[in-house]
Design an enzyme around this catalytic site. Structure first.
Site, PDB file in Angstrom:
ATOM      1  N   TYR A  60     -11.514   4.735 -10.183  1.00  0.00           N
ATOM      2  CA  TYR A  60     -11.152   5.368  -8.897  1.00  0.00           C
ATOM      3  C   TYR A  60     -11.021   6.885  -9.006  1.00  0.00           C
ATOM      4  O   TYR A  60     -10.441   7.513  -8.116  1.00  0.00           O
ATOM      5  CB  TYR A  60      -9.799   4.852  -8.391  1.00  0.00           C
ATOM      6  CG  TYR A  60      -9.567   3.376  -8.453  1.00  0.00           C
ATOM      7  CD1 TYR A  60     -10.308   2.494  -7.666  1.00  0.00           C
ATOM      8  CD2 TYR A  60      -8.572   2.848  -9.278  1.00  0.00           C
ATOM      9  CE1 TYR A  60     -10.055   1.130  -7.701  1.00  0.00           C
ATOM     10  CE2 TYR A  60      -8.320   1.484  -9.314  1.00  0.00           C
ATOM     11  CZ  TYR A  60      -9.064   0.638  -8.528  1.00  0.00           C
ATOM     12  OH  TYR A  60      -8.809  -0.706  -8.564  1.00  0.00           O
TER      13      TYR A  60
ATOM     14  N   TYR B  74      -1.129  -1.578 -11.929  1.00  0.00           N
ATOM     15  CA  TYR B  74      -2.591  -1.658 -12.016  1.00  0.00           C
ATOM     16  C   TYR B  74      -3.164  -1.044 -13.296  1.00  0.00           C
ATOM     17  O   TYR B  74      -4.319  -0.662 -13.338  1.00  0.00           O
ATOM     18  CB  TYR B  74      -3.254  -1.032 -10.774  1.00  0.00           C
ATOM     19  CG  TYR B  74      -2.809  -1.692  -9.489  1.00  0.00           C
ATOM     20  CD1 TYR B  74      -3.177  -3.010  -9.197  1.00  0.00           C
ATOM     21  CD2 TYR B  74      -1.988  -1.025  -8.579  1.00  0.00           C
ATOM     22  CE1 TYR B  74      -2.752  -3.627  -8.033  1.00  0.00           C
ATOM     23  CE2 TYR B  74      -1.557  -1.641  -7.408  1.00  0.00           C
ATOM     24  CZ  TYR B  74      -1.942  -2.944  -7.144  1.00  0.00           C
ATOM     25  OH  TYR B  74      -1.521  -3.562  -5.994  1.00  0.00           O
TER      26      TYR B  74
ATOM     27  N   PRO C 268       5.158  -4.654  -1.256  1.00  0.00           N
ATOM     28  CA  PRO C 268       4.943  -3.514  -2.149  1.00  0.00           C
ATOM     29  C   PRO C 268       4.648  -3.979  -3.575  1.00  0.00           C
ATOM     30  O   PRO C 268       5.287  -4.920  -4.071  1.00  0.00           O
ATOM     31  CB  PRO C 268       6.289  -2.778  -2.095  1.00  0.00           C
ATOM     32  CG  PRO C 268       7.291  -3.819  -1.715  1.00  0.00           C
ATOM     33  CD  PRO C 268       6.577  -4.886  -0.945  1.00  0.00           C
ATOM     34  N   GLY C 269       3.677  -3.374  -4.206  1.00  0.00           N
ATOM     35  CA  GLY C 269       3.392  -3.670  -5.618  1.00  0.00           C
ATOM     36  C   GLY C 269       3.524  -2.378  -6.402  1.00  0.00           C
ATOM     37  O   GLY C 269       4.500  -2.138  -7.105  1.00  0.00           O
TER      38      GLY C 269
ATOM     39  N   ARG D 187      -8.125   2.960 -14.311  1.00  0.00           N
ATOM     40  CA  ARG D 187      -8.052   3.651 -13.014  1.00  0.00           C
ATOM     41  C   ARG D 187      -8.782   5.007 -12.971  1.00  0.00           C
ATOM     42  O   ARG D 187      -9.463   5.287 -11.989  1.00  0.00           O
ATOM     43  CB  ARG D 187      -6.590   3.792 -12.562  1.00  0.00           C
ATOM     44  CG  ARG D 187      -5.905   2.414 -12.395  1.00  0.00           C
ATOM     45  CD  ARG D 187      -4.555   2.476 -11.693  1.00  0.00           C
ATOM     46  NE  ARG D 187      -4.709   2.784 -10.289  1.00  0.00           N
ATOM     47  CZ  ARG D 187      -4.537   3.966  -9.756  1.00  0.00           C
ATOM     48  NH1 ARG D 187      -4.170   4.981 -10.518  1.00  0.00           N
ATOM     49  NH2 ARG D 187      -4.721   4.167  -8.477  1.00  0.00           N
TER      50      ARG D 187
ATOM     51  N   CYS E 253     -16.175   2.765 -26.271  1.00  0.00           N
ATOM     52  CA  CYS E 253     -17.546   3.257 -26.411  1.00  0.00           C
ATOM     53  C   CYS E 253     -18.201   3.502 -25.059  1.00  0.00           C
ATOM     54  O   CYS E 253     -19.131   2.786 -24.668  1.00  0.00           O
ATOM     55  CB  CYS E 253     -18.361   2.264 -27.226  1.00  0.00           C
ATOM     56  SG  CYS E 253     -18.024   2.465 -28.958  1.00  0.00           S
ATOM     57  N   GLU E 254     -17.660   4.472 -24.330  1.00  0.00           N
ATOM     58  CA  GLU E 254     -18.185   4.851 -23.017  1.00  0.00           C
ATOM     59  C   GLU E 254     -17.850   6.320 -22.825  1.00  0.00           C
ATOM     60  O   GLU E 254     -16.689   6.710 -22.989  1.00  0.00           O
ATOM     61  CB  GLU E 254     -17.446   4.111 -21.890  1.00  0.00           C
ATOM     62  CG  GLU E 254     -17.601   2.643 -21.908  1.00  0.00           C
ATOM     63  CD  GLU E 254     -18.382   2.101 -20.718  1.00  0.00           C
ATOM     64  OE1 GLU E 254     -18.749   2.875 -19.813  1.00  0.00           O
ATOM     65  OE2 GLU E 254     -18.612   0.892 -20.748  1.00  0.00           O
TER      66      GLU E 254
ATOM     67  N   GLY F  21       0.787  -1.232   0.000  1.00  0.00           N
ATOM     68  CA  GLY F  21       0.000   0.000   0.000  1.00  0.00           C
ATOM     69  C   GLY F  21       0.815   1.275   0.000  1.00  0.00           C
ATOM     70  O   GLY F  21       0.259   2.366   0.142  1.00  0.00           O
TER      71      GLY F  21
HETATM   72  N1  LLP Z   1      -0.766  -7.029  -0.123  1.00  0.00           N
HETATM   73  C1  LLP Z   1      -2.089  -7.245  -0.182  1.00  0.00           C
HETATM   74  C2  LLP Z   1      -2.688  -8.258   0.688  1.00  0.00           C
HETATM   75  C3  LLP Z   1      -2.891  -6.507  -1.073  1.00  0.00           C
HETATM   76  O1  LLP Z   1      -4.193  -6.722  -1.108  1.00  0.00           O
HETATM   77  C4  LLP Z   1      -2.288  -5.545  -1.915  1.00  0.00           C
HETATM   78  C5  LLP Z   1      -3.086  -4.767  -2.859  1.00  0.00           C
HETATM   79  C6  LLP Z   1      -0.907  -5.365  -1.835  1.00  0.00           C
HETATM   80  C7  LLP Z   1      -0.179  -6.111  -0.927  1.00  0.00           C
HETATM   81  C8  LLP Z   1      -0.157  -4.410  -2.699  1.00  0.00           C
HETATM   82  O2  LLP Z   1      -0.550  -3.080  -2.574  1.00  0.00           O
HETATM   83  P1  LLP Z   1       0.329  -1.965  -3.314  1.00  0.00           P
HETATM   84  O3  LLP Z   1       1.667  -1.952  -2.636  1.00  0.00           O
HETATM   85  O4  LLP Z   1       0.438  -2.338  -4.747  1.00  0.00           O
HETATM   86  O5  LLP Z   1      -0.409  -0.695  -3.142  1.00  0.00           O
HETATM   87  N2  LLP Z   1      -6.335  -1.693  -8.275  1.00  0.00           N
HETATM   88  C9  LLP Z   1      -6.081  -0.703  -7.245  1.00  0.00           C
HETATM   89  C10 LLP Z   1      -5.171  -1.257  -6.167  1.00  0.00           C
HETATM   90  C11 LLP Z   1      -5.714  -2.514  -5.539  1.00  0.00           C
HETATM   91  C12 LLP Z   1      -4.754  -3.037  -4.496  1.00  0.00           C
HETATM   92  C13 LLP Z   1      -5.184  -4.382  -4.042  1.00  0.00           C
HETATM   93  N3  LLP Z   1      -4.335  -4.959  -3.060  1.00  0.00           N
HETATM   94  C14 LLP Z   1      -5.480   0.539  -7.890  1.00  0.00           C
HETATM   95  O6  LLP Z   1      -5.339   0.578  -9.101  1.00  0.00           O
HETATM   96  O7  LLP Z   1      -5.195   1.524  -7.201  1.00  0.00           O
END
Ligand code: LLP
Length: 435
Positions: free
Chosen positions: A337, A393, A294-295, A333, A364-365, A251
């Site tokens: 969001y 994402y 981290p993602g 996104r 088409c939106e 996150g």
């Molecule tokens: N760990 C868990 C259990 C999670 O559910 C997530 C994200 C992460 C780690 C990684 O979070 P990050 O570091 O990437 O923020 N589609 C949305 C984000 C959905 C995140 C879901 N879970 C967007 O585009 O903002």
């Protein structure tokens, strides 16, 4: 002014005012690979991996950084994460299959999800996944019997919901009471889950996990939840819970627009490790191994989307729509969001802003708008638009809506470009149809 802070580390503007990433001119990349196309800067990607590892490990050596694959994964990237010494967080059999396809060490893989199917759990157990992060009573029983049938004891973490609001979009808030994810501490479900996991014949409960949401621009939610969850864990010491592993999820925020200033990786590391140590000391607990996931903050800043401008429609006194050749199919996104992005004209970056426009996609939106009311130089059909901070994402949430093929991905480094995913063809899209 070129918004350098939202672009990859290697981004430059050359003397002709053209955008260069990883030593590659984006105009050449667009001609070679077509548009829309996603460019990933390998140097930024690797340097983000290294920063997470070093900032956390220098404060708490027993830290594993597990990349959250949902942000985007494919085999070429899984190899890079392995080279950087990261583990993986996967949330489906598909993401696990990518890890397996490159012989990723499965002992460093964590399987998340609020409704893993029996087939997915069986695959994970059969292939020797390191950890399953149990999210429900249904899964606890199911996994125990699958592990029993396989004759193994599966290492697990329990996902708890600490009831801490991270102040982000409601769709990406997960650690509050009203959430489909995890066992709530507040309702007593988390305590029941810990006891059931300790009693389960074929599960080895190694620790607890939580994930608050994403992106989180504040440090305080991590501190609050870390302390709260460790105090919760301490209550079960006498019942046999030996907290070997602790995961506060992912996150961590990035800058999408020039005015956003998320905390440094070091600040997240300091908050989490210092809170963990102080709380464990106070409780007389051994500090557990830390797992962070981290993602977005690893792959997000490395990515830049390139689009070609097509139709331009001006409604006098109302709005000017500039349509590009991608849109919500490759970046949902903004529509989902209300996410905002910077936009630059990659073939003439230094030209002064001249007008306010809305960058529309080709789907088409009416809601298919990539950026609303942005100031840009006067645009013409054929201009090349670059949208930074799109590594996370965007491709991973891409769809074939309107049967538009999904874009290719190109890794750039030191003037070299490497296609790591080709553009889909019409045949690819029809491949699974049965006539
Ligand atoms: N760990 C868990 C259990 C999670 O559910 C997530 C994200 C992460 C780690 C990684 O979070 P990050 O570091 O990437 O923020 N589609 C949305 C984000 C959905 C995140 C879901 N879970 C967007 O585009 O903002």
């Amino acid at each position: 002014m070129f918004p350098q802070s939202v672009f990859p580390d290697t981004a430059q503007v050359n003397t002709e005012g053209q955008l260069v990433i990883g030593g590659c001119n984006t105009l050449d990349l667009a001609s070679e690979f077509g548009t829309p196309v996603y460019i990933l800067d390998e140097q930024t990607l690797r340097s983000r991996c290294r920063s997470f590892v070093s900032e956390f490990q220098k404060r708490h050596p027993a830290t594993q950084v597990a990349y959250a694959s949902k942000a985007y994964i494919n085999p070429a990237l899984a190899r890079i994460f392995q080279e950087e010494g990261l583990g993986l967080d996967v949330v489906s059999g598909g993401e696990l299959a990518i890890a397996r396809s490159v012989d990723f060490p499965l002992e460093n893989v964590y399987f998340h999800g609020n409704n893993k199917t029996p087939e997915e759990l069986s695959e994970a157990v059969e292939h020797g996944i390191g950890y399953v992060v149990v999210d429900s009573f249904h899964e606890l029983n199911l996994l125990n019997s699958i592990a029993d049938a396989a004759g193994i004891t599966q290492d697990v973490l329990i996902r708890v919901s600490p009831g801490v609001d991270p102040h982000t979009h409601v769709y990406t808030t997960t650690g509050i009471l009203d959430s489909k994810f995890g066992f709530s501490i507040q309702t007593g479900h988390a305590a029941d889950a810990v006891r059931q996991a300790l009693a389960a014949s074929n599960l080895n409960l190694r620790g607890l996990h939580f994930h608050l949401g994403s992106p989180i621009f504040e440090l305080e939610p991590y501190a609050l939840a870390t302390e709260f969850v460790l105090r919760f864990a301490a209550q079960f010491r006498e019942e046999g819970l030996n907290l070997q592993d602790f995961s506060p999820g992912g996150g961590f925020a990035i800058s999408y627009t020039r005015d956003q200033e998320p905390p440094e990786i070091a600040a997240y590391a300091e908050t989490i490790t210092a809170t963990m140590k102080a709380t464990c000391d106070e409780l007389g607990m051994t500090t557990p191994r830390l797992i962070i996931e981290p993602g977005r903050s690893i792959i997000g800043p490395a990515g830049v989307a390139l689009y070609r401008v097509g139709a331009i429609k001006e409604i006098p006194g109302v709005r000017k729509y500039v349509s590009v050749d991608g849109g919500m199919g490759d970046n949902i996104r903004p529509a989902l969001y209300q996410a905002t992005y910077e936009v630059v004209v990659a073939n003439r970056i230094n030209e002064p802003e001249a007008e306010k426009v809305t960058i529309a996609g080709k789907y088409c939106e009416s809601g298919d708008l990539l950026a609303s009311d942005v100031m840009l130089p006067e645009l013409a059909s054929g201009d090349l638009i670059a949208i930074p901070a799109t590594g996370a994402y965007c491709p991973s949430m891409a769809s074939n809506y309107n049967l538009n093929p999904r874009p290719p991905m190109v890794l750039v480094n030191n003037g070299q470009s490497r296609l790591i995913r080709r553009r889909e063809s019409y045949q690819d899209m029809m491949h699974v149809d049965v006539v």
